[in-house]
Design an enzyme around this catalytic site. Sequence first.
Site, PDB file in Angstrom:
ATOM      1  N   GLY A   1       0.774  -1.240   0.000  1.00 17.38           N
ATOM      2  CA  GLY A   1       0.000   0.000   0.000  1.00 17.38           C
ATOM      3  C   GLY A   1       0.803   1.288   0.000  1.00 17.38           C
ATOM      4  O   GLY A   1       0.217   2.368   0.041  1.00 17.38           O
TER       5      GLY A   1
ATOM      6  N   ASP B   1       2.378  -2.471 -10.464  1.00 16.22           N
ATOM      7  CA  ASP B   1       3.614  -2.817  -9.769  1.00 16.22           C
ATOM      8  C   ASP B   1       3.573  -4.333  -9.631  1.00 16.22           C
ATOM      9  O   ASP B   1       3.071  -4.876  -8.655  1.00 16.22           O
ATOM     10  CB  ASP B   1       3.667  -2.117  -8.409  1.00 16.22           C
ATOM     11  CG  ASP B   1       4.980  -2.349  -7.697  1.00 16.22           C
ATOM     12  OD1 ASP B   1       6.032  -2.190  -8.333  1.00 16.22           O
ATOM     13  OD2 ASP B   1       4.963  -2.710  -6.500  1.00 16.22           O
TER      14      ASP B   1
ATOM     15  N   CYS C   1      10.597  -4.731  -8.773  1.00 16.51           N
ATOM     16  CA  CYS C   1      11.776  -4.564  -7.913  1.00 16.51           C
ATOM     17  C   CYS C   1      12.748  -5.714  -8.181  1.00 16.51           C
ATOM     18  O   CYS C   1      13.194  -6.402  -7.280  1.00 16.51           O
ATOM     19  CB  CYS C   1      11.395  -4.504  -6.437  1.00 16.51           C
ATOM     20  SG  CYS C   1      10.441  -5.910  -5.848  1.00 16.51           S
TER      21      CYS C   1
END
Length: 470
Positions: free
Chosen positions: A247, A327, A377
């Site tokens: 979040g 993401d 990532c």
Amino acid sequence: MSVFPKILLKAEVEDYLRNTVFKNKELLAAVGAHEVERKFDNLLSQLSHPPAFTTARVNTLLASVEQVKQLLIEEIYKQFNGLNVPVFQHPKLLDVLLIPVIGPRKTLEKHSAQVIVEAQCGNAVLRGAHVYAPGILSAPKFMKAGDVVSVYSDVEGKCKRGAKEFDGAKAYLGNGIAERSRSEIFSSGNLLKGLGVKMTVPVYLSPSFDKMLPGYVFFQNLPSATVSHVMNPQPGERILDMCAAPGGKTTHLATLMHDQGEVIAMDKNASKVEKIKHSAKLLKLSCIKAICYDGTKALADDRIEGSQVATEGPPFFPESFDRILLDAPCSGMGQRPSMSCMQTLKEVTSYPPLQRKLFSVAVKLLKPGGILVYSTCTVTLAENEELVAWALATFPCLQLESQEPHIGGEGMMGAGLSTEQLQLVQRFDPSSATLQSMDINPPRYPGLEDMIQLANKDSIGFFIAKFSKK
């Protein structure tokens, strides 16, 4: 910087990264085998260390950046027993504050009494956390509260819980004071909670941010904070965060649009959705709607009559959103600090099909003229530049857009993208960091410009691409 070994990977994964990702034909032709090998080895070494800075994102709806900066300075001064550590505002991410991480400190005295912690706990200690009891694997036979101990991370995951000593591969994290006795930690029928060892002399000196300034700051890696600025949400828009947990980006998007409009945060893990709701409540953000839902199923089937689909979704009608953030779930090979990653090659290479499926849904949910931001990532080509190349070939309606701010480096060669396209995407590559970390005796800080350069480079491995839809 060889306080810790390079990140431990399964041999098949290290071979894949070296020979398939980094030693690709384009990159080898451009920079040569020696430079490719140097950068790859440097990356593996950097991944086992924490970034040079801790990033604090200010909730500008509740306080000014300057107010929070002063509060952080005061808190750090208390924690570091009077040591003055500067806090910097990032010149391009104006709601982001940078706190230098001091270390590695190489001359600390190691004690005979050793506490061994699991790898995840060890990674947290390197970023300023104390040791909590559930993370302790081994403690001396007669350890009692108040004892001074040295803390080590179990690098290979081979220490058995409850062991009195451990001679396997371990990395020294610093010294602390035991808050619980061995018998309290291991003799309870249930897993003991609470503080186990208070770190007093860590190898990397970084403030403990546990419950620090709740509501005012959100501690987030620098590239993650960059994503929301690149997306540039506007008040009144309808935004979809497809894989939103935990979040951080969701709440940042809501803050940047002044809590006006709608941010729908989806995740298929119910407990993680509750964390998003908790963060939104803590930061006093009302425009966030957190939903437990699988992003791959978020598009309403053409065969379903419109009356059968709730207007607000999910599933959602095509072209329902002004901006979408994907993401994506990824192999996570850019996260730091990480002393070991025991994923198999099959696991590491399993993500692109899921990423492409999610991306395909996102394109259909995006309005014409809308913006889609994709991020991971991880450091692999297949999940980053190759995904971009596939997206441009598969969806003629998409085009790459320039990113503002663009504080990372350009994309990696090897996916067939043009020089211009590589300059449009943004890759944060820890292997390119050149400045040494800061020491404490005496504190040494380079100039502000060098500090910002180091912060931008010496972060986690991360990738961002921004698309617009015709």
